[in-house]
Design a protein around this motif. Structure first.
Motif, PDB file in Angstrom:
ATOM      1  N   THR A  21      -6.213 -12.215  -6.474  1.00 46.33           N
ATOM      2  CA  THR A  21      -6.385 -10.797  -6.799  1.00 46.33           C
ATOM      3  C   THR A  21      -5.642  -9.932  -5.786  1.00 46.33           C
ATOM      4  O   THR A  21      -5.848 -10.054  -4.579  1.00 46.33           O
ATOM      5  N   TYR A  22      -4.775  -9.065  -6.309  1.00 50.81           N
ATOM      6  CA  TYR A  22      -3.954  -8.184  -5.482  1.00 50.81           C
ATOM      7  C   TYR A  22      -4.322  -6.729  -5.775  1.00 50.81           C
ATOM      8  O   TYR A  22      -4.482  -6.349  -6.935  1.00 50.81           O
ATOM      9  N   TYR A  23      -4.401  -5.945  -4.726  1.00 46.74           N
ATOM     10  CA  TYR A  23      -5.008  -4.615  -4.812  1.00 46.74           C
ATOM     11  C   TYR A  23      -4.122  -3.563  -4.148  1.00 46.74           C
ATOM     12  O   TYR A  23      -3.580  -3.789  -3.059  1.00 46.74           O
ATOM     13  N   VAL A  24      -3.957  -2.424  -4.816  1.00 40.15           N
ATOM     14  CA  VAL A  24      -3.380  -1.245  -4.159  1.00 40.15           C
ATOM     15  C   VAL A  24      -4.391  -0.107  -4.271  1.00 40.15           C
ATOM     16  O   VAL A  24      -5.139  -0.024  -5.247  1.00 40.15           O
ATOM     17  N   ILE A  25      -4.420   0.751  -3.269  1.00 40.09           N
ATOM     18  CA  ILE A  25      -5.414   1.809  -3.278  1.00 40.09           C
ATOM     19  C   ILE A  25      -4.920   3.020  -4.060  1.00 40.09           C
ATOM     20  O   ILE A  25      -3.726   3.292  -4.147  1.00 40.09           O
ATOM     21  N   GLY A  26      -5.895   3.731  -4.652  1.00 41.23           N
ATOM     22  CA  GLY A  26      -5.608   4.946  -5.395  1.00 41.23           C
ATOM     23  C   GLY A  26      -6.026   6.179  -4.620  1.00 41.23           C
ATOM     24  O   GLY A  26      -6.372   6.111  -3.435  1.00 41.23           O
ATOM     25  N   GLY A  37       3.692  -3.235  -3.496  1.00 41.15           N
ATOM     26  CA  GLY A  37       2.493  -2.427  -3.654  1.00 41.15           C
ATOM     27  C   GLY A  37       2.562  -1.182  -2.796  1.00 41.15           C
ATOM     28  O   GLY A  37       2.911  -1.245  -1.611  1.00 41.15           O
ATOM     29  N   LEU A  38       2.252  -0.028  -3.401  1.00 44.95           N
ATOM     30  CA  LEU A  38       2.321   1.249  -2.694  1.00 44.95           C
ATOM     31  C   LEU A  38       0.997   1.990  -2.806  1.00 44.95           C
ATOM     32  O   LEU A  38       0.344   1.958  -3.854  1.00 44.95           O
ATOM     33  N   ASP A  39       0.601   2.699  -1.728  1.00 43.09           N
ATOM     34  CA  ASP A  39      -0.554   3.574  -1.855  1.00 43.09           C
ATOM     35  C   ASP A  39      -0.091   4.923  -2.413  1.00 43.09           C
ATOM     36  O   ASP A  39       1.107   5.189  -2.544  1.00 43.09           O
ATOM     37  N   VAL A  40      -1.043   5.774  -2.756  1.00 40.98           N
ATOM     38  CA  VAL A  40      -0.696   7.003  -3.479  1.00 40.98           C
ATOM     39  C   VAL A  40       0.070   8.018  -2.642  1.00 40.98           C
ATOM     40  O   VAL A  40       0.632   8.969  -3.188  1.00 40.98           O
ATOM     41  N   ASP A  41       0.107   7.855  -1.334  1.00 42.00           N
ATOM     42  CA  ASP A  41       0.885   8.773  -0.500  1.00 42.00           C
ATOM     43  C   ASP A  41       2.355   8.387  -0.433  1.00 42.00           C
ATOM     44  O   ASP A  41       3.159   9.110   0.162  1.00 42.00           O
ATOM     45  N   ASN A  42       2.716   7.258  -1.021  1.00 38.92           N
ATOM     46  CA  ASN A  42       4.090   6.751  -0.864  1.00 38.92           C
ATOM     47  C   ASN A  42       4.712   6.311  -2.188  1.00 38.92           C
ATOM     48  O   ASN A  42       5.507   5.383  -2.229  1.00 38.92           O
ATOM     49  N   LEU A  43       4.371   7.004  -3.266  1.00 33.60           N
ATOM     50  CA  LEU A  43       4.858   6.583  -4.571  1.00 33.60           C
ATOM     51  C   LEU A  43       6.283   7.035  -4.857  1.00 33.60           C
ATOM     52  O   LEU A  43       6.918   6.544  -5.772  1.00 33.60           O
ATOM     53  N   TYR A  44       6.784   7.964  -4.074  1.00 31.83           N
ATOM     54  CA  TYR A  44       8.105   8.502  -4.388  1.00 31.83           C
ATOM     55  C   TYR A  44       8.963   8.784  -3.158  1.00 31.83           C
ATOM     56  O   TYR A  44      10.079   9.250  -3.273  1.00 31.83           O
ATOM     57  N   GLY A  45       8.465   8.500  -1.963  1.00 29.19           N
ATOM     58  CA  GLY A  45       9.188   8.855  -0.752  1.00 29.19           C
ATOM     59  C   GLY A  45       9.963   7.707  -0.138  1.00 29.19           C
ATOM     60  O   GLY A  45      10.275   6.699  -0.784  1.00 29.19           O
ATOM     61  N   SER A  46      10.237   7.851   1.143  1.00 29.68           N
ATOM     62  CA  SER A  46      11.078   6.900   1.849  1.00 29.68           C
ATOM     63  C   SER A  46      10.422   5.525   1.984  1.00 29.68           C
ATOM     64  O   SER A  46      11.116   4.513   2.091  1.00 29.68           O
ATOM     65  N   LYS A  47       9.093   5.473   1.974  1.00 26.64           N
ATOM     66  CA  LYS A  47       8.400   4.191   2.104  1.00 26.64           C
ATOM     67  C   LYS A  47       8.760   3.263   0.946  1.00 26.64           C
ATOM     68  O   LYS A  47       8.924   2.057   1.127  1.00 26.64           O
ATOM     69  N   LEU A  99       3.113  -2.404  -8.149  1.00 26.71           N
ATOM     70  CA  LEU A  99       1.768  -1.885  -8.353  1.00 26.71           C
ATOM     71  C   LEU A  99       1.727  -0.484  -7.749  1.00 26.71           C
ATOM     72  O   LEU A  99       1.936  -0.316  -6.548  1.00 26.71           O
ATOM     73  N   ALA A 100       1.477   0.515  -8.593  1.00 30.63           N
ATOM     74  CA  ALA A 100       1.471   1.912  -8.141  1.00 30.63           C
ATOM     75  C   ALA A 100       0.432   2.665  -8.965  1.00 30.63           C
ATOM     76  O   ALA A 100       0.502   2.668 -10.196  1.00 30.63           O
ATOM     77  N   THR A 108       0.309   0.692 -13.638  1.00 33.57           N
ATOM     78  CA  THR A 108      -0.290   1.938 -13.160  1.00 33.57           C
ATOM     79  C   THR A 108      -1.596   2.214 -13.906  1.00 33.57           C
ATOM     80  O   THR A 108      -1.925   1.578 -14.900  1.00 33.57           O
ATOM     81  N   GLY A 109      -2.318   3.221 -13.416  1.00 37.30           N
ATOM     82  CA  GLY A 109      -3.554   3.669 -14.068  1.00 37.30           C
ATOM     83  C   GLY A 109      -3.665   5.174 -13.922  1.00 37.30           C
ATOM     84  O   GLY A 109      -2.803   5.909 -14.364  1.00 37.30           O
ATOM     85  N   HIS A 110      -4.758   5.653 -13.311  1.00 40.16           N
ATOM     86  CA  HIS A 110      -4.936   7.037 -12.867  1.00 40.16           C
ATOM     87  C   HIS A 110      -5.193   8.038 -13.988  1.00 40.16           C
ATOM     88  O   HIS A 110      -5.957   8.986 -13.806  1.00 40.16           O
ATOM     89  N   ALA A 111      -4.587   7.885 -15.154  1.00 42.83           N
ATOM     90  CA  ALA A 111      -4.661   8.907 -16.209  1.00 42.83           C
ATOM     91  C   ALA A 111      -5.949   8.834 -17.024  1.00 42.83           C
ATOM     92  O   ALA A 111      -6.237   9.735 -17.809  1.00 42.83           O
ATOM     93  N   HIS A 112      -6.693   7.751 -16.890  1.00 41.85           N
ATOM     94  CA  HIS A 112      -7.966   7.576 -17.618  1.00 41.85           C
ATOM     95  C   HIS A 112      -7.787   7.703 -19.131  1.00 41.85           C
ATOM     96  O   HIS A 112      -8.690   8.159 -19.837  1.00 41.85           O
ATOM     97  N   GLY A 113      -6.618   7.337 -19.609  1.00 37.98           N
ATOM     98  CA  GLY A 113      -6.387   7.397 -21.050  1.00 37.98           C
ATOM     99  C   GLY A 113      -6.302   8.794 -21.608  1.00 37.98           C
ATOM    100  O   GLY A 113      -6.320   8.978 -22.827  1.00 37.98           O
ATOM    101  N   GLY A 114      -6.221   9.793 -20.721  1.00 40.79           N
ATOM    102  CA  GLY A 114      -6.273  11.171 -21.195  1.00 40.79           C
ATOM    103  C   GLY A 114      -7.697  11.677 -21.324  1.00 40.79           C
ATOM    104  O   GLY A 114      -7.927  12.776 -21.821  1.00 40.79           O
ATOM    105  N   GLN A 115      -8.655  10.842 -20.928  1.00 41.39           N
ATOM    106  CA  GLN A 115     -10.100  11.128 -20.931  1.00 41.39           C
ATOM    107  C   GLN A 115     -10.637  11.325 -22.349  1.00 41.39           C
ATOM    108  O   GLN A 115     -11.457  10.563 -22.830  1.00 41.39           O
TER     109      GLN A 115
END
Length: 274
Positions: free
Chosen positions: A110-115, A159-169, A186-187, A206-213
């Motif tokens: 099991t591999y995990y990235v934080i949100g 795997g990236l955390d949410v502070d580094n999804l688009y930057g230099s990291k 994994l983002a 990815t996740g985060h969008a909750h299906g549009g709720q």
């Protein structure tokens, strides 16, 4: 008085229908299987089975997450990806979060990235969660690229955390990627899909969008964090150039307590070589 009584009876009937409906919508686990099939995939990866869990938000599916774990075990994945927000910063329960992960590692690596909700935790609580994952044997992919073995080959897992999804990291991680190997990212958040495409990822989870709720039939999701009304990325597979992004509808809720026409979702992806 008679008119008022009729209104009360009508309201009770509506509630008697809606309450079971909402309970069903929020607790009925669905499973979605996608086939990732491209001509240039490493033939050694043919048949690999991936399970994705996202946005659990401390939601419980049976005692000890029994209902959720039973479905995962039946699928027999080769690997499990957890794409963030297994915990909820608004009603935090580290024990419940680890309860699921304890069961998951017994099924597959099991591999995990934080949100964002993990990032919003206070330092002590986040340290408790990370320490618990480490003791269980969960691989926390912390802004890095790993080489993962599968059969006689290996593939890249970034795997990236949410502070580094688009930057230099992200660029730094890409410097560690073996360009001759299949690459998975994994983002937590999907709205940066264009960015993920520019770095040459093959497959993104990815996740985060909750299906549009709230999902409107034949239209799609109503609202998603960081995407606003009628968001573009709320579920399913999205393809641009060589990059495919899988968006999970997730399992739990956070600020909005109900899902409508939007069942909790476990995602499975099977890799196929032509």
């Amino acid at each position: 008085m008679e008119k008022k009584k009729k209104k009360i009876i009508g309201l009770c009937i509506v509630l008697a229908i809606l309450i079971p409906f909402f309970i069903w919508q929020n607790n009925y686990l669905t499973e979605t299987t996608y086939e990732y099939n491209v001509s240039d995939i490493d033939p050694a990866l043919d048949g690999m089975k991936i399970a994705q869990i996202s946005d659990l938000h401390n939601k419980k599916f049976g005692k000890g997450q029994k209902n959720l774990l039973q479905k995962l075990e039946k699928y027999q994945p080769d690997i499990i990806f957890v794409t963030g927000d297994v915990i909820d910063s608004n009603h935090t329960n580290v024990e419940v979060a680890l309860e699921f992960l304890e069961g998951a590692v017994k099924i597959a690596p099991t591999y995990y990235v934080i949100g964002n909700h993990e990032m919003w935790l206070d330092a002590d609580t986040l340290a408790e969660l990370k320490s618990g994952m480490e003791k269980l044997g969960v691989y926390y992919v912390d802004n890095e690229c790993l080489s993962i073995p599968y059969g006689e080959t290996t593939y890249n897992l970034v795997g990236l955390d949410v502070d580094n999804l688009y930057g230099s990291k992200l660029d730094q991680c890409m410097e560690m990627v073996d360009e001759d190997k299949f690459s998975i990212l994994l983002a937590h958040e999907p709205q940066y899909f264009n960015r993920y495409c520019t770095i040459g990822m093959d497959l993104v989870f990815t996740g985060h969008a909750h299906g549009g709720q709230v999902r409107i039939p034949f239209v799609g999701g109503l609202v998603a964090p960081d995407q606003g009304l009628f968001p573009e990325y709320t579920e399913g597979m999205h393809v641009e150039d060589q990059t495919t992004m899988v968006v999970s509808r997730g399992l739990g809720n956070s600020i909005i307590p109900v899902r409508i026409f939007n069942f909790p979702e476990i995602v499975y992806v099977e890799l196929r070589a032509d």
